[in-house]
Design a protein around this motif. Structure first.
Motif, PDB file in Angstrom:
ATOM      1  N   CYS A 176     -55.026 -21.392  93.872  1.00  0.00           N
ATOM      2  CA  CYS A 176     -53.640 -21.863  93.744  1.00  0.00           C
ATOM      3  C   CYS A 176     -53.141 -22.261  95.120  1.00  0.00           C
ATOM      4  N   ASN A 177     -53.598 -23.397  95.590  1.00  0.00           N
ATOM      5  CA  ASN A 177     -53.250 -23.847  96.930  1.00  0.00           C
ATOM      6  C   ASN A 177     -53.327 -25.372  96.991  1.00  0.00           C
ATOM      7  N   GLU A 178     -52.860 -25.913  98.097  1.00  0.00           N
ATOM      8  CA  GLU A 178     -52.822 -27.360  98.246  1.00  0.00           C
ATOM      9  C   GLU A 178     -54.217 -27.969  98.247  1.00  0.00           C
ATOM     10  N   ALA A 179     -55.184 -27.246  98.779  1.00  0.00           N
ATOM     11  CA  ALA A 179     -56.545 -27.776  98.847  1.00  0.00           C
ATOM     12  C   ALA A 179     -57.138 -28.015  97.462  1.00  0.00           C
ATOM     13  N   THR A 180     -56.849 -27.124  96.524  1.00  0.00           N
ATOM     14  CA  THR A 180     -57.363 -27.272  95.167  1.00  0.00           C
ATOM     15  C   THR A 180     -56.571 -28.306  94.387  1.00  0.00           C
ATOM     16  N   GLY A 181     -55.279 -28.349  94.614  1.00  0.00           N
ATOM     17  CA  GLY A 181     -54.440 -29.337  93.964  1.00  0.00           C
ATOM     18  C   GLY A 181     -53.868 -28.874  92.640  1.00  0.00           C
ATOM     19  N   PRO A 182     -53.057 -29.726  91.998  1.00  0.00           N
ATOM     20  CA  PRO A 182     -52.296 -29.333  90.814  1.00  0.00           C
ATOM     21  C   PRO A 182     -53.018 -29.479  89.480  1.00  0.00           C
ATOM     22  N   THR A 183     -54.237 -30.014  89.472  1.00  0.00           N
ATOM     23  CA  THR A 183     -54.909 -30.256  88.192  1.00  0.00           C
ATOM     24  C   THR A 183     -56.185 -29.454  87.998  1.00  0.00           C
ATOM     25  N   ARG A 184     -56.687 -28.839  89.050  1.00  0.00           N
ATOM     26  CA  ARG A 184     -57.867 -27.986  88.912  1.00  0.00           C
ATOM     27  C   ARG A 184     -57.409 -26.542  88.803  1.00  0.00           C
TER      28      ARG A 184
ATOM     29  N   LYS B  76     -57.073 -34.625  65.572  1.00  0.00           N
ATOM     30  CA  LYS B  76     -57.691 -34.916  66.856  1.00  0.00           C
ATOM     31  C   LYS B  76     -56.894 -34.263  67.988  1.00  0.00           C
ATOM     32  N   LEU B  77     -57.604 -33.880  69.030  1.00  0.00           N
ATOM     33  CA  LEU B  77     -56.987 -33.360  70.257  1.00  0.00           C
ATOM     34  C   LEU B  77     -56.763 -34.524  71.209  1.00  0.00           C
ATOM     35  N   VAL B  78     -55.504 -34.711  71.613  1.00  0.00           N
ATOM     36  CA  VAL B  78     -55.149 -35.819  72.497  1.00  0.00           C
ATOM     37  C   VAL B  78     -54.519 -35.249  73.762  1.00  0.00           C
ATOM     38  N   PHE B  79     -55.174 -35.486  74.897  1.00  0.00           N
ATOM     39  CA  PHE B  79     -54.683 -34.928  76.164  1.00  0.00           C
ATOM     40  C   PHE B  79     -53.354 -35.555  76.558  1.00  0.00           C
ATOM     41  N   ARG B  80     -52.428 -34.682  77.070  1.00  0.00           N
ATOM     42  CA  ARG B  80     -51.133 -35.166  77.529  1.00  0.00           C
ATOM     43  C   ARG B  80     -50.871 -34.898  79.009  1.00  0.00           C
ATOM     44  N   SER B  81     -51.139 -33.670  79.486  1.00  0.00           N
ATOM     45  CA  SER B  81     -50.816 -33.374  80.886  1.00  0.00           C
ATOM     46  C   SER B  81     -51.422 -32.039  81.298  1.00  0.00           C
ATOM     47  N   TYR B  82     -51.271 -31.739  82.585  1.00  0.00           N
ATOM     48  CA  TYR B  82     -51.673 -30.447  83.139  1.00  0.00           C
ATOM     49  C   TYR B  82     -50.428 -29.671  83.577  1.00  0.00           C
ATOM     50  N   PHE B  83     -50.551 -28.345  83.566  1.00  0.00           N
ATOM     51  CA  PHE B  83     -49.520 -27.499  84.185  1.00  0.00           C
ATOM     52  C   PHE B  83     -50.192 -26.475  85.081  1.00  0.00           C
ATOM     53  N   LYS B  84     -49.662 -26.344  86.290  1.00  0.00           N
ATOM     54  CA  LYS B  84     -50.143 -25.320  87.215  1.00  0.00           C
ATOM     55  C   LYS B  84     -48.972 -24.853  88.061  1.00  0.00           C
ATOM     56  N   ILE B  85     -48.902 -23.564  88.344  1.00  0.00           N
ATOM     57  CA  ILE B  85     -47.814 -23.078  89.191  1.00  0.00           C
ATOM     58  C   ILE B  85     -47.897 -23.759  90.556  1.00  0.00           C
ATOM     59  N   ASP B  86     -46.737 -24.122  91.098  1.00  0.00           N
ATOM     60  CA  ASP B  86     -46.749 -24.791  92.399  1.00  0.00           C
ATOM     61  C   ASP B  86     -46.311 -23.851  93.519  1.00  0.00           C
ATOM     62  N   ARG B  87     -46.292 -22.569  93.226  1.00  0.00           N
ATOM     63  CA  ARG B  87     -46.050 -21.565  94.278  1.00  0.00           C
ATOM     64  C   ARG B  87     -47.408 -21.249  94.912  1.00  0.00           C
ATOM     65  N   HIS B  88     -47.742 -21.949  95.963  1.00  0.00           N
ATOM     66  CA  HIS B  88     -49.062 -21.783  96.576  1.00  0.00           C
ATOM     67  C   HIS B  88     -49.268 -20.351  97.055  1.00  0.00           C
ATOM     68  N   GLN B  89     -50.475 -19.870  96.830  1.00  0.00           N
ATOM     69  CA  GLN B  89     -50.830 -18.496  97.181  1.00  0.00           C
ATOM     70  C   GLN B  89     -51.666 -18.473  98.469  1.00  0.00           C
ATOM     71  N   ALA B  90     -51.801 -17.300  99.035  1.00  0.00           N
ATOM     72  CA  ALA B  90     -52.547 -17.134 100.281  1.00  0.00           C
ATOM     73  C   ALA B  90     -54.051 -17.191 100.027  1.00  0.00           C
ATOM     74  N   PRO B  91     -54.848 -17.428 101.064  1.00  0.00           N
ATOM     75  CA  PRO B  91     -56.309 -17.419 100.914  1.00  0.00           C
ATOM     76  C   PRO B  91     -56.845 -16.063 100.464  1.00  0.00           C
ATOM     77  N   THR B  92     -56.036 -15.012 100.582  1.00  0.00           N
ATOM     78  CA  THR B  92     -56.462 -13.676 100.179  1.00  0.00           C
ATOM     79  C   THR B  92     -56.118 -13.356  98.729  1.00  0.00           C
ATOM     80  N   GLU B  93     -55.539 -14.321  97.986  1.00  0.00           N
ATOM     81  CA  GLU B  93     -55.082 -14.044  96.626  1.00  0.00           C
ATOM     82  C   GLU B  93     -55.894 -14.823  95.589  1.00  0.00           C
ATOM     83  N   ASN B  94     -56.646 -14.104  94.740  1.00  0.00           N
ATOM     84  CA  ASN B  94     -57.288 -14.762  93.605  1.00  0.00           C
ATOM     85  C   ASN B  94     -56.190 -15.245  92.657  1.00  0.00           C
ATOM     86  N   CYS B  95     -56.290 -16.476  92.201  1.00  0.00           N
ATOM     87  CA  CYS B  95     -55.230 -17.047  91.375  1.00  0.00           C
ATOM     88  C   CYS B  95     -55.772 -18.210  90.563  1.00  0.00           C
TER      89      CYS B  95
END
Length: 494
Positions: free
Chosen positions: A344-352, A368-387
């Motif tokens: 959960c950081n800028e390096a990974t980005g909002p879609t992965r 049928k399943l039709v893709f619409r969008s992604y959702f990811k929290i934008d509160r970036h976490q520290a390198p020490t936090e699994n997220c």
């Protein structure tokens, strides 16, 4: 004493340089990058570089991220209580609910809470029964527990034993919980490749259990490839000792997603990680490693795949699924990095490592399943936090699609996907990192809404109760359930 800081809006810009080395490994390692779930092995500390440690410390000192174990949340969420681990010390996992009770899974067993007063949960009983990951569900007087670690037998006194040995055991355990203070172990059913998770399809006389498992190996006598389906167990309510496998339907006759090297960074499909059923609609959604599927379950012993999708650009490991109330949308989660990575950081980005929102179009077998969008929290976490995205549930607001979701050390997020193409967060709760110097697995494993409150099972810190006070969600308090297994979604509109 835990410090408390309340903030309405907080955004972080951590992680481009410091996280780059770590995340590059997660994204390029192929199938091995999608580790099943944290806790399959004892929690470990992953050393970070000096620059990563320095960045984390600087961010804490500047207030950019919370301090170690510091609690922060939006103004519309109140943290009522935390109940630390007690006799059972392992990794906390999933949750289930029945009446005034909450059932909390743990890699070493399970714990039953009396939540009649959500501000002061009381422990009713604790059952020591090691067997990762101890995914838990309840139906009537029965409790179901998944074992996905190779054991020397099916008892609650079992010890670890290599899966290469034929005598090793993995599968489903069943308990009688008619006396919540004294659960009784009554049955066990061995299943191929164990039971990583399970899903109940309850009927009046029987309970069907869909067992999700994966990762076969030619050296495992009871878990050899191909493993392209699920085990179905039939459990007679009146005679659970007669429980048995009734079928192993093949869901991927073509073998499913081939994973790397065909699709780099994507897990090969060798089974399902999780299945969510909507019995009122005879519908199910499967998150199956490299594939997302919807199924017809009108005959619970013979589920049929209706449609199947892949996302070989942004999804690494299809982990779980949630329907909306109208059953015309489904949210799939991607567990990039297996839940043990800082994604959960800028390096990974909002879609992965995000949620994928799909509309369900058409009717019957033409859905049928039709893709619409992604959702990811934008509160970036520290390198020490699994997220990364993990287990969540609907908040039953009439006319709206709102859910609460666990993000490990990203905390608990409440978000609205009424507009499939424009999801947005409306509330959050989280703690600061478990460690400021090492990546230590922790955070919320499951966060579910039940009868007016949000309950979270934190891997390290224990059982949390939250109260959401927001006019957008207050209507959900009118919905009262007697039982909730999130993977067996109720029809909230009835």
């Amino acid at each position: 004493m835990t410090s408390l800081h309340i903030t309405r809006v907080r955004r972080r810009s951590l992680g481009v340089a410091a996280a780059a080395g770590l995340i590059a490994t997660l994204l390029t390692a192929g199938p091995a990058a999608a580790i099943p779930d944290p806790g399959d092995a004892p929690a470990k500390k992953e050393s970070l570089t000096t620059s990563q440690q320095a960045e984390a410390r600087a961010a804490i000192e500047s207030g950019e991220i919370p301090g170690v174990d510091e609690i922060v949340h939006s103004e519309n969420i109140e943290h009522l209580v935390n109940v630390p681990k007690d006799a059972i010390k392992g990794t906390n996992s999933d949750l289930a609910f029945q009446g005034k009770y909450a059932f909390a899974g743990n890699y070493d067993g399970f714990r039953i809470f009396d939540i009649s007063n959500p501000k002061a949960p009381k422990t009713v009983s604790q059952v020591l029964c090691p067997g990762a990951q101890n995914d838990v569900s309840v139906s009537g007087n029965l409790l179901f527990l998944s074992t996905d670690s190779s054991r020397n037998d099916n008892s609650c006194a079992s010890t670890s034993q290599p899966a290469t040995e034929k005598s090793s055991w993995e599968g489903m355990k069943i308990f009688d919980i008619s006396d919540k203070s004294n659960p009784q172990y009554v049955a066990a059913v061995e299943t191929a490749c164990g039971s990583h998770t399970h899903t109940l399809v309850p009927e009046r006389r029987n309970v069907y259990v869909y067992v999700s498992s994966y990762a076969p190996n030619d050296t495992f006598p009871d878990c050899k490839p191909p493993h392209d389906g699920i085990s179905i167990i039939k459990v007679p309510r009146g005679a659970p000792g007669e429980s048995a496998i009734v079928d192993f339907p093949v869901l991927f006759p073509d073998g499913g997603n081939p994973g790397a090297p065909t699709n780099p960074g994507v897990s090969k499909t060798t089974g399902c990680h999780d299945i969510t059923v909507l019995p009122s609609k005879d519908l199910a959604a499967g998150a199956c490693m490299g594939d997302g599927i919807i199924l017809d379950i009108e005959d619970p012993e013979r589920p049929r795949v209706i449609d199947r999708v892949q996302d070989n650009v942004n999804f690494a490991f299809w982990h779980s699924a949630t329907f909306n109330q109208k059953a015309d949308k489904v949210v799939f989660t991607d567990e990039l990095g297996g839940g043990s990575g800082a994604t959960c950081n800028e390096a990974t980005g909002p879609t992965r490592g995000a949620d994928g929102i799909y509309d369900i179009t058409g009717k019957g077998d033409q859905r049928k399943l039709v893709f619409r969008s992604y959702f990811k929290i934008d509160r970036h976490q520290a390198p020490t936090e699994n997220c990364v995205a993990h287990n969540g549930s609907l908040i039953p607001v009439k006319g709206k699609d709102i859910m609460v979701q666990a993000w490990y050390q990203g905390g608990v997020s409440v978000w609205d996907f009424t507009d499939s193409s424009n999801p947005h967060e409306i509330a959050f709760f989280e703690r600061g990192p478990v460690s400021a110097t090492s990546l230590v697995t922790g955070g919320s494993w499951s966060a579910y809404y039940y009868n007016g409150y949000i309950y979270s099972n934190d891997i390290v810190k224990g059982f949390d109760v939250l109260k959401l006070d927001d006019k957008r969600t207050d209507g959900a308090r009118k919905v009262w359930l007697h039982e909730l297994n999130v993977q067996t979604q109720p029809d909230y509109r009835r």
